[in-house]
Scaffold this motif. Sequence first.
Motif, PDB file in Angstrom:
ATOM      1  N   LEU A  65      36.640  53.145  -9.758  1.00  0.00           N
ATOM      2  CA  LEU A  65      37.291  52.315 -10.772  1.00  0.00           C
ATOM      3  C   LEU A  65      38.498  51.625 -10.162  1.00  0.00           C
ATOM      4  O   LEU A  65      39.234  52.235  -9.403  1.00  0.00           O
ATOM      5  CB  LEU A  65      37.779  53.197 -11.920  1.00  0.00           C
ATOM      6  CG  LEU A  65      36.762  53.745 -12.903  1.00  0.00           C
ATOM      7  CD1 LEU A  65      37.396  54.858 -13.703  1.00  0.00           C
ATOM      8  CD2 LEU A  65      36.293  52.636 -13.835  1.00  0.00           C
ATOM      9  N   VAL A  99      43.745  49.791 -13.813  1.00  0.00           N
ATOM     10  CA  VAL A  99      43.826  48.865 -14.928  1.00  0.00           C
ATOM     11  C   VAL A  99      45.159  48.143 -14.924  1.00  0.00           C
ATOM     12  O   VAL A  99      45.254  46.981 -15.288  1.00  0.00           O
ATOM     13  CB  VAL A  99      43.640  49.613 -16.261  1.00  0.00           C
ATOM     14  CG1 VAL A  99      43.432  48.627 -17.392  1.00  0.00           C
ATOM     15  CG2 VAL A  99      42.479  50.566 -16.165  1.00  0.00           C
ATOM     16  N   LEU A 131      46.493  49.137 -22.214  1.00  0.00           N
ATOM     17  CA  LEU A 131      45.916  50.426 -21.847  1.00  0.00           C
ATOM     18  C   LEU A 131      45.508  51.120 -23.132  1.00  0.00           C
ATOM     19  O   LEU A 131      46.311  51.223 -24.064  1.00  0.00           O
ATOM     20  CB  LEU A 131      46.952  51.301 -21.139  1.00  0.00           C
ATOM     21  CG  LEU A 131      47.202  51.102 -19.650  1.00  0.00           C
ATOM     22  CD1 LEU A 131      48.311  52.030 -19.198  1.00  0.00           C
ATOM     23  CD2 LEU A 131      45.943  51.339 -18.839  1.00  0.00           C
ATOM     24  N   THR A 132      44.253  51.590 -23.174  1.00  0.00           N
ATOM     25  CA  THR A 132      43.821  52.316 -24.365  1.00  0.00           C
ATOM     26  C   THR A 132      43.145  53.613 -23.948  1.00  0.00           C
ATOM     27  O   THR A 132      42.906  53.838 -22.759  1.00  0.00           O
ATOM     28  CB  THR A 132      42.834  51.476 -25.201  1.00  0.00           C
ATOM     29  OG1 THR A 132      41.782  51.061 -24.341  1.00  0.00           O
ATOM     30  CG2 THR A 132      43.497  50.266 -25.811  1.00  0.00           C
ATOM     31  N   GLY A 171      41.027  56.494 -22.721  1.00  0.00           N
ATOM     32  CA  GLY A 171      39.914  56.491 -21.785  1.00  0.00           C
ATOM     33  C   GLY A 171      40.206  55.742 -20.492  1.00  0.00           C
ATOM     34  O   GLY A 171      39.505  55.937 -19.495  1.00  0.00           O
ATOM     35  N   ASP A 172      41.216  54.888 -20.493  1.00  0.00           N
ATOM     36  CA  ASP A 172      41.552  54.167 -19.268  1.00  0.00           C
ATOM     37  C   ASP A 172      42.130  55.132 -18.242  1.00  0.00           C
ATOM     38  O   ASP A 172      42.893  56.025 -18.591  1.00  0.00           O
ATOM     39  CB  ASP A 172      42.582  53.063 -19.542  1.00  0.00           C
ATOM     40  CG  ASP A 172      41.946  51.861 -20.224  1.00  0.00           C
ATOM     41  OD1 ASP A 172      40.721  51.702 -20.085  1.00  0.00           O
ATOM     42  OD2 ASP A 172      42.675  51.103 -20.890  1.00  0.00           O
ATOM     43  N   ARG A 173      41.778  54.891 -16.986  1.00  0.00           N
ATOM     44  CA  ARG A 173      42.313  55.741 -15.930  1.00  0.00           C
ATOM     45  C   ARG A 173      43.533  55.065 -15.316  1.00  0.00           C
ATOM     46  O   ARG A 173      43.496  53.881 -14.981  1.00  0.00           O
ATOM     47  CB  ARG A 173      41.266  55.974 -14.842  1.00  0.00           C
ATOM     48  CG  ARG A 173      41.719  56.972 -13.764  1.00  0.00           C
ATOM     49  CD  ARG A 173      40.650  57.193 -12.707  1.00  0.00           C
ATOM     50  NE  ARG A 173      40.493  56.019 -11.866  1.00  0.00           N
ATOM     51  CZ  ARG A 173      41.113  55.869 -10.691  1.00  0.00           C
ATOM     52  NH1 ARG A 173      41.922  56.795 -10.243  1.00  0.00           N
ATOM     53  NH2 ARG A 173      40.925  54.776  -9.988  1.00  0.00           N
ATOM     54  N   LEU A 174      44.605  55.831 -15.161  1.00  0.00           N
ATOM     55  CA  LEU A 174      45.784  55.309 -14.460  1.00  0.00           C
ATOM     56  C   LEU A 174      45.489  55.300 -12.963  1.00  0.00           C
ATOM     57  O   LEU A 174      44.709  56.125 -12.489  1.00  0.00           O
ATOM     58  CB  LEU A 174      47.004  56.191 -14.738  1.00  0.00           C
ATOM     59  CG  LEU A 174      47.494  56.245 -16.187  1.00  0.00           C
ATOM     60  CD1 LEU A 174      48.732  57.147 -16.276  1.00  0.00           C
ATOM     61  CD2 LEU A 174      47.821  54.855 -16.713  1.00  0.00           C
ATOM     62  N   PHE A 214      44.089  60.151 -17.259  1.00  0.00           N
ATOM     63  CA  PHE A 214      43.493  59.242 -18.240  1.00  0.00           C
ATOM     64  C   PHE A 214      44.360  59.102 -19.479  1.00  0.00           C
ATOM     65  O   PHE A 214      44.972  60.087 -19.932  1.00  0.00           O
ATOM     66  CB  PHE A 214      42.105  59.752 -18.649  1.00  0.00           C
ATOM     67  CG  PHE A 214      41.104  59.685 -17.536  1.00  0.00           C
ATOM     68  CD1 PHE A 214      40.249  58.591 -17.420  1.00  0.00           C
ATOM     69  CD2 PHE A 214      41.039  60.689 -16.586  1.00  0.00           C
ATOM     70  CE1 PHE A 214      39.336  58.526 -16.374  1.00  0.00           C
ATOM     71  CE2 PHE A 214      40.128  60.628 -15.546  1.00  0.00           C
ATOM     72  CZ  PHE A 214      39.279  59.543 -15.433  1.00  0.00           C
ATOM     73  N   VAL A 215      44.375  57.919 -20.021  1.00  0.00           N
ATOM     74  CA  VAL A 215      45.087  57.667 -21.264  1.00  0.00           C
ATOM     75  C   VAL A 215      44.310  58.337 -22.390  1.00  0.00           C
ATOM     76  O   VAL A 215      43.084  58.235 -22.455  1.00  0.00           O
ATOM     77  CB  VAL A 215      45.189  56.143 -21.514  1.00  0.00           C
ATOM     78  CG1 VAL A 215      45.852  55.850 -22.854  1.00  0.00           C
ATOM     79  CG2 VAL A 215      45.971  55.478 -20.383  1.00  0.00           C
ATOM     80  N   SER A 225      46.016  55.625 -28.175  1.00  0.00           N
ATOM     81  CA  SER A 225      46.484  54.249 -28.206  1.00  0.00           C
ATOM     82  C   SER A 225      47.847  54.214 -28.877  1.00  0.00           C
ATOM     83  O   SER A 225      48.095  54.939 -29.834  1.00  0.00           O
ATOM     84  CB  SER A 225      45.477  53.409 -28.993  1.00  0.00           C
ATOM     85  OG  SER A 225      45.997  52.125 -29.171  1.00  0.00           O
TER      86      SER A 225
END
Lengths: 137, 297
Positions: free
Chosen positions: A2, A5, A35-36, A38-41, A80-81, A84
Amino acid sequence: MLTGVIEFRIDRRSGVSTYVQIVQQVEQAMRLGLLTAGDRLPSAREVVEAIAVNPNTVLKAYRELERAGLVEARRGLGTFVTRSLSSEATTGGDAPLRRELAGWLGRARERGLVVEDVDALYFAVRDEHYPPPEERS
Amino acid sequence: MTPLTATAVGKRYRTRWAVRDCSFTIPEGKVVALVGPNGAGKSTLLRMAAGLVRPTTGELSAFGTPLRGRTHPDVSFLAQNRSLYRDLTVRELVRACAAMNDRWSTDRVHEVLGLLAGVDHDAKIGALSAGALTQVAIAVALGRLPRLLLLDEPLSDLDPLARDEVLRIVMTEVADRGTTVVMSSHLLSDLREVCDHVLLIDEGRVQVDGDVEGVLAEHRVLVGPAADEAGVEGKLIGATRSGRQSTLLLRGAGPAPAGWVSTEPDLESLVVGYLRASRERRSSAQRGHAGRGAKSA
């Protein structure tokens, strides 16, 4: 793999410590809906490769975000986030509050205010509505 | 295990003490900024930690083993003058280093040489740019697969782009292998973003030692009326006074008295405050002992 983001940018002259800047940028991206859940930092290594900061600093920022319940570290997978922070009031170019602010800034500019004037006004009014916390001693 | 411990370490060259009574512990996995003005004793301290110079007094240990003028196998040292054989090519140098070291990873060296723009393996060492030379020197240092990396002024002579790149190489090593790093610089601004531990030395002595956040939280800058300093609590490190206003750097400060503003210093102003105070002590000691020569306190 990935791709990250978001990208961090560190303002070296702000006087705000690097890890606080990373925390703030993640929170801001979450508020703006960039960023919501499920997003990976980006991993510490990815951040370090992009900007010359200490990986320990990145991990410290992520731990702080984890304590705040905003992200979750999954072993071997990354951070992971989990939720939200954005709401209709803050997301998107046509959110009503954002539109009002854009209108206000436009009028400020027409009146010839420079960015320092705008910042001074904004912070003064903001502090009236959101009193700053007492300086710890 | 503690990567580096110094106990009452001193080094005297003829009549001059380059390092005096230094005691500190470097915690594992930290990136330590070793800062101080030119001539403070940073290089001597690093050379002793690398086992190249024997202390006159006291003792240094790396990973629990006392250093007796020998380099610990888990320690790599980058000298300030990047002492590499100028007539060799990069390839020949890497081969020579492989032959000189018991534990060695040529793969790791190639990995580091391949970072950023990459280094030409057939170039002569003497013909490399300052940035590429530092990259080769760091690659060779990392080829030993160290657990403690000592870098003496790794950024001096580098342009801003090369500085950023060298820091990225070192930070990538920290991210990949958890290596403990001690880096010296006379310019704190070079290291501010990458260090999480600061060791400030001046006059051969440790002035500040600790986790950056912790050290900053311990100190306050108080600005207020010069006529009314009586209510200020804490250990005064240094002060600048101009007319009616005083700016005080304090350790363990109490709450700011009425009329005073208290803020946490940034690392730069903290370091400058300590160095200025130590310079003032020095010059007043010299005035006080005029004719008898300066005596250290």
